[in-house]
Enzyme design. Structure first.
Site, PDB file in Angstrom:
ATOM      1  N   GLU A   1      16.898 -12.458   1.491  1.00 55.72           N
ATOM      2  CA  GLU A   1      16.393 -11.819   0.269  1.00 55.72           C
ATOM      3  C   GLU A   1      17.243 -12.188  -0.939  1.00 55.72           C
ATOM      4  O   GLU A   1      16.725 -12.389  -2.043  1.00 55.72           O
ATOM      5  CB  GLU A   1      16.363 -10.292   0.437  1.00 55.72           C
TER       6      GLU A   1
ATOM      7  N   ARG B   1      15.421 -14.223  -4.050  1.00 56.86           N
ATOM      8  CA  ARG B   1      15.274 -13.468  -5.300  1.00 56.86           C
ATOM      9  C   ARG B   1      16.335 -13.869  -6.328  1.00 56.86           C
ATOM     10  O   ARG B   1      16.024 -14.102  -7.499  1.00 56.86           O
ATOM     11  CB  ARG B   1      15.355 -11.964  -5.028  1.00 56.86           C
TER      12      ARG B   1
ATOM     13  N   ASP C   1       6.359 -16.458   8.791  1.00 53.21           N
ATOM     14  CA  ASP C   1       5.583 -16.991   7.670  1.00 53.21           C
ATOM     15  C   ASP C   1       6.243 -18.070   6.815  1.00 53.21           C
ATOM     16  O   ASP C   1       5.824 -19.230   6.810  1.00 53.21           O
ATOM     17  CB  ASP C   1       5.096 -15.838   6.782  1.00 53.21           C
TER      18      ASP C   1
ATOM     19  N   GLU D   1       0.720 -11.797  -1.822  1.00 54.38           N
ATOM     20  CA  GLU D   1       0.288 -12.987  -1.077  1.00 54.38           C
ATOM     21  C   GLU D   1      -1.185 -13.345  -1.294  1.00 54.38           C
ATOM     22  O   GLU D   1      -1.539 -14.523  -1.407  1.00 54.38           O
ATOM     23  CB  GLU D   1       0.576 -12.802   0.418  1.00 54.38           C
TER      24      GLU D   1
ATOM     25  N   THR E   1       9.296 -18.753  -2.157  1.00 53.35           N
ATOM     26  CA  THR E   1       8.516 -17.692  -1.533  1.00 53.35           C
ATOM     27  C   THR E   1       8.595 -16.373  -2.304  1.00 53.35           C
ATOM     28  O   THR E   1       7.931 -15.411  -1.940  1.00 53.35           O
ATOM     29  CB  THR E   1       8.947 -17.504  -0.056  1.00 53.35           C
TER      30      THR E   1
END
Length: 534
Positions: free
Chosen positions: A150, A154, A282, A417, A503
Site C-alpha cells: 500500500e 499510494r 489481481d 475498478e 494500480t
C-alpha cells in the site's frame, strides 16, 4: 408626516440593500467553503441536493467540470476536518484513525489525491498539498507497521506521478525517501519482501492471517514504481529488488501455468494453492502487462509471463452464467471453489482491452471479447442493486446472478475498478455505453454517498436508503474520481499511448514515448555498505 414616511421608505430601502449584499456575501463564502474557487462556485448552479440537474445531463461538456466539483467537495472537507491525517470520516467530520495507514500523520489522502488535482487544473489545492508533503511527510519517523504494498502504490506511485507531471524534484526525492524506508522488508533469504515494515525500527513481518507467507498481489505489484524510481534517481538498488522478485516468480514451477496467491519468502515455495484474479492475485497480472507497456516493449519477459498466465486463466477460470454473464471464478488445487467474482476483479475488463490493442497476437481477439463481457458483468452488478452501486463481491449460484448474498459482500467501499474499465473501454473502443454507465455511477454517488462532510461508502447497496460507513477512502480521490473525470475528458489528457496507470491510478510515463519520463542523466553507483538513501 410626509417627511416621516419618506424617511421610513429610505430606511427600509437601505435595510433591504444591506440585507441583499450580506446574503450575496454569505453565499460566496459558502461556495468557497464547498468549492474552494470561483471555478467550482460556477458549478453549484447545476447541483440540486447533490444530484446533477437536467442541464448537466444534456450538456456533455459540463460533465468533467461536475466531477471537478465532486473532487473539491471531497478535498475541502478532508482539509477542514482531517488535514494531515490519512483519511476522513465524512459523517462524523473528523479524522479516520483506523485506516490501512493507522492514526499517524502521513497525509495519505493528500499524497493520493495530488495528481488528480493537477489533472483537473486545481492548482491552488495542488500547491497546498505539495507544500504539506515538502514540510511534513517524514516516513522514516513512523513507529508503526506499514504495508509495503500500500505504501508503494499510494506514496511512491503518487509522488513519482507528480514528479513526472511537474518536474518538481521534491516529489522524486520524497519518493526515494519512502522507498528507502521499505527496503529492509526485502532482507529475506529469497529477496521476496515481507508484507509489513516499521520504518522507525526497520523490523518487518507478515500478516498474522497469512502465516509465513507473502501475498502474490502485493509482492508482484511493486515493479512499475521501483523500476521507474531507479531510472529517475540513477540508483539501481530499487530495480534490483523487483527484478529479484521477477526472477523467483518466473523460475518457480507454476501449477497449470497459474500463480497461487501465497508464497513463502523464506523457502521460495508456494503456500496454499488458492488462485484468483480478484483479491490476493489481481494486480500481479496487471503489472506484468503494464511493466511491458511502461518499458516501451523492452520487457519482453513480462509480456510472455502475462500471456501464458492469461491463457490458462481464461481456459480454467472464465465462466458463463445461465443468462450469459461472463465472470472470473476462484480456484484451489486446480478446481473451481467459488462461483464468485470480487469487485476488485472488475479491473480485468480494462486490462484485457489493453492487452488486446497493444500487441497483435493469437490472443488479441479473445482478449477484447472477454474485456467487453467482463465489463458488462460488472455493470450488471451495479444495475441490479437498489443504489446502482456495486457490491464488494457478487455470486452466480442458482437463480442468483451478479448479486451479493453475504452481508459483508453487500458493502460499497467506493472502489474504482469498474470505472477504470469503463474509462479504458471508452478510450479504446469509443462505445457510448461506457460513458453512459459512468454517468449513471456519478448520479448514484451523488445521491447515496455525498454527505455534508464529503463522501461515504455504504453498508448495504441493496437498500433504497442505505446507511453510510463513514469513511472517505483516500483512493476515492486517487482513483474513483480520476477515472470518472478522464472518462468524460478529452482523450489527449493522459493519453494511453504515453502513460500507464499504476494500480492506484497514478499515471507513470512510458519509456521512449513520453517526453516527461525524466530519466536521470547518469547512473549513481551503489556503495557496498550504503544505507539506501540518496
Amino acid at each position: 408626516m410626509r417627511i416621516r414616511s419618506v424617511l421610513r421608505l429610505i430606511f427600509i430601502g437601505v435595510v433591504f440593500t444591506f440585507t441583499l449584499v450580506l446574503l450575496v456575501h454569505l453565499s460566496n463564502i459558502d461556495k468557497q467553503a464547498n468549492g474552494g474557487s470561483v471555478h467550482s462556485s460556477r458549478l453549484f448552479r447545476h447541483v440540486r441536493r447533490g444530484i446533477p440537474d437536467d442541464q448537466v445531463e444534456r450538456n456533455l461538456t459540463q460533465r468533467p467540470e461536475y466531477i471537478v466539483q465532486m473532487m473539491l467537495h471531497a478535498w475541502n472537507n478532508y482539509k477542514l476536518y482531517a488535514w494531515g491525517k490519512n483519511e476522513l470520516k465524512p459523517m462524523s467530520k473528523r479524522a479516520h484513525l483506523s485506516s490501512v495507514f493507522g492514526a499517524g500523520d502521513l497525509g495519505a489522502t493528500i499524497v493520493d489525491g495530488l495528481d488528480t488535482l493537477y489533472m483537473m487544473g486545481l492548482m491552488d489545492e495542488f500547491r497546498e498539498g505539495r507544500d504539506w508533503v515538502a514540510q511534513h511527510l517524514h516516513i522514516e519517523e513512523v513507529d508503526a507497521d506499514l504495508s509495503v504494498f500500500e505504501t508503494t502504490i499510494r506514496f511512491v506511485g503518487g509522488l513519482l506521478s507528480c514528479y513526472s507531471l511537474t518536474g518538481d524534484t521534491m516529489f522524486r526525492d520524497k519518493a526515494a525517501e519512502v522507498a528507502d524506508a521499505l527496503l529492509p522488508a526485502f532482507d529475506t533469504p529469497t529477496g521476496l519482501p515481507h508484507a509489513l515494515i516499521n520504518p522507525s525500527t526497520k523490523a518487518s513481518r507478515q500478516y498474522h492471517w497469512a502465516g509465513p507467507n507473502s501475498i502474490l498481489s502485493e509482492l508482484g505489484t511493486l515493479h512499475l514504481e521501483f523500476t521507474y524510481l531507479s531510472d529517475v534517481t540513477g540508483r539501481d538498488i530499487y530495480r534490483q529488488k523487483v527484478e529479484r522478485i521477477r526472477e523467483v516468480l518466473n523460475n518457480i514451477e507454476k501449477p497449470g501455468d497459474l500463480y497461487p496467491n501465497f508464497i513463502n519468502p523464506r523457502t521460495g515455495q508456494w503456500g496454499q494453492k488458492h488462485m484468483s484474479l480478484g483479491a490476493l492475485g489481481d494486480s500481479f497480472y496487471e503489472y506484468l502487462l503494464k511493466a511491458w507497456l511502461m518499458s516501451g516493449g523492452a520487457d519482453e519477459q513480462a509480456r510472455i509471463m502475462f500471456d501464458t498466465a492469461m491463457q490458462a486463466a481464461l481456459d480454467k477460470m472464465l465462466r458463463v452464467s445461465p443468462s450469459g454473464l461472463a465472470y472470473l471464478a476462484e480456484m484451489k488445487y486446480g478446481r473451481i471453489i467459488e462461483e464468485k467474482m470480487d469487485h476488485l476483479s472488475c479491473f480485468a475488463g480494462g486490462m484485457f482491452a489493453l492487452a488486446s490493442t497493444t500487441l497483435d497476437n493469437s490472443l488479441s481477439e479473445r482478449y477484447m471479447d472477454v474485456a467487453h463481457k467482463l465489463t458488462n458483468t460488472c455493470h450488471e452488478s451495479y444495475a441490479r442493486s437498489d443504489t446502482k452501486l456495486g457490491p464488494e463481491a457478487f455470486r452466480f449460484s442458482g437463480a442468483v446472478e451478479a448479486r451479493a448474498q453475504k452481508s459483508n459482500e453487500k458493502v460499497y467501499l467506493m472502489r474504482p475498478e469498474t470505472f477504470e474499465s469503463y474509462f479504458i473501454m471508452w478510450r479504446l473502443t469509443k462505445q457510448q455505453r461506457y460513458r453512459d454507465w459512468g454517468w449513471e455511477a456519478v448520479q448514484a454517488l451523488e445521491k447515496h454517498c455525498r454527505v455534508d462532510g464529503g463522501y461515504t461508502g455504504l453498508v448495504n447497496v441493496y437498500l433504497q436508503t442505505p446507511q453510510g460507513d463513514d469513511v472517505q477512502q483516500s483512493y476515492f480521490l486517487a482513483e474513483t474520481l480520476k477515472y470518472l473525470y478522464l472518462l468524460f475528458a478529452d482523450d489527449s489528457l493522459i493519453s494511453l499511448d504515453e502513460w500507464v496507470f499504476n494500480t492506484e491510478a497514478h499515471p507513470l510515463p512510458i519509456k521512449g514515448k513520453n517526453p516527461l519520463y525524466r530519466a536521470a542523466s547518469k547512473p549513481v553507483p551503489i556503495e557496498a555498505n550504503e544505507d539506501n538513501r540518496i
